[in-house]
Design a protein around this motif. Sequence first.
Motif, PDB file in Angstrom:
ATOM      1  N   GLY A 187       0.828  -1.213   0.000  1.00  0.00           N
ATOM      2  CA  GLY A 187       0.000   0.000   0.000  1.00  0.00           C
ATOM      3  C   GLY A 187       0.860   1.261   0.000  1.00  0.00           C
ATOM      4  N   PHE A 293      -6.093   8.710  -5.412  1.00  0.00           N
ATOM      5  CA  PHE A 293      -7.507   8.906  -5.771  1.00  0.00           C
ATOM      6  C   PHE A 293      -7.753   9.355  -7.212  1.00  0.00           C
ATOM      7  CE2 PHE A 293      -7.152  10.183  -1.210  1.00  0.00           C
ATOM      8  CZ  PHE A 293      -7.848   9.121  -0.671  1.00  0.00           C
ATOM      9  N   SER A 320      -1.416   3.423  -5.615  1.00  0.00           N
ATOM     10  CA  SER A 320      -1.952   2.287  -4.852  1.00  0.00           C
ATOM     11  C   SER A 320      -3.170   1.687  -5.555  1.00  0.00           C
ATOM     12  CB  SER A 320      -2.367   2.810  -3.477  1.00  0.00           C
ATOM     13  OG  SER A 320      -3.100   1.873  -2.765  1.00  0.00           O
TER      14      SER A 320
END
Length: 481
Positions: A187, A293, A320
């Motif tokens: 991550g 994002f 990620s």
Amino acid sequence: MWQPDRLSKQPLYQQIADHLERRISFGEFPPSSLLPSERKLAEKLGVNRSTIVLAYAELRSLGVIESHSGSGTRVSKHKWGLTPRHTPNWHRYVEGGHFLPNLPFLRRIREALEQNRSLIDFASGELGADISPVAEINQLMSQDYYTEYLGYDNPQGFLPLRKSLVTYLDTYRNIPTTESSILITSGSQQSLYLITQCLLAPGDAVAIEDPSYYYSLPMFQSAGIRLFRLPVDRQGINPEDVRTLYKKHRIKMVFINPNHQNPSGVVLSPERQVELLNVSSELGLPIVEDDPFSLTTYNGIPTPPLKSIDTFGSVLYIGSMSKIAASGLRVGWMVAPRSVIERLADARQQMDYGLSVVPQRVAAQFLNSPLFEPHLERLRMRIQSKRDLLVTSLRKELGDMVSFDIPEGGLHLWCRIKPEVNESRLLEECIRRGVIYVPGSVYGSDSDYVRFTFARAREEDIVPGIAKFADALNTVLNDKI
Ligand SMILES: Cc1ncc(COP(=O)(O)O)c(C=O)c1O
């Protein structure tokens, strides 16, 4: 008579447990002797009975005392007296390490979610099962490809995944790179950890956004790093503030999350991106660009990352699978100069020999598969529709009591509550009603903000979840009147 110190940072129950343990070890309470009842001891020390319950539970877990229904709480027969003590004082070890525990609010949220699985979850910053590519991942994992030998792999990351990422980064983020400039991490979180541990030293100053996800990571303080704030407005941070912090505090690095920032949802404007890179190259200051994002941008056209225009090589880029596929895969990556990648891969070897090959294979296959693009399209649509539900119900239930900007991507809505409230009280009232979110102070902000994650809860739970939140808020506000 001994009394707990109410000004101490150590919790009351812990002070009481330590005190009793000392008295027992001095022989004041011999093996098998009866200890005072919880109620009596609470009265004597002027604390709540629940504090004594916790203190006794701590001593029981250490094997120092035993409780049997009907015969009260007694000093253990076997641990004390002639027999030498066997149980280490785990509490002292637990307190002794240099890695700080999570923030109390975050521990409370985790505990509440564990205790009540049906809480409506506006707190966990991840995708819900209904929008994760569960079927796609199952399909990929059922292929017999997975029966291959599993040995230690390259700590820098599984080569086929790094190759897939070269194509992915070029296609989706306009970042040209090579396999040798990519490190696979557990991550994004592990990239941040490796940077703080390997590229920074105790006492170093770094700049982070305000509000910011990074405030929720005591990891920085554990590494002895001093944090300085860069206020975020509707266009992100102001690059001139970076220059000011450099002059004042000799900051060593800037950590930013420029695309649909967590928690504010803000996107760093293209003009400020250019300005920031100019300031950073002028000062020789590295920028950590945390970009989990961007592919959720609802219109499908994300702002290109800083890394795509980084002609000076100042940016360490972090990505990620967590917010676009599955946080449980624990697959993240970093793009950086080779010397940095080699240093961090060496650290990985010492830490865990690299990430398990299994999720790396799944991620590589998913990125290469024809299932990926349609998944992304569906994902954007479904997150957006959850956002719309949240926005509509906040307006309906709370009207002028809340204000927020509507995010154009990402998983979170950063909501200001007009009348200021007691954060802990509001959180507890919400938990009691079956809904949970993250209080704003976790992100370094004043207590008049909350963060709602709308991607995690099921669509049908969003409206009732906000009704519960509104009810809790009204109750807490009525208290004040
Ligand atoms: C800005 C930001 N960076 C990093 C992370 C860590 O994500 P992961 O380690 O799951 O990739 C998060 C998770 O919420 C985040 O919001």
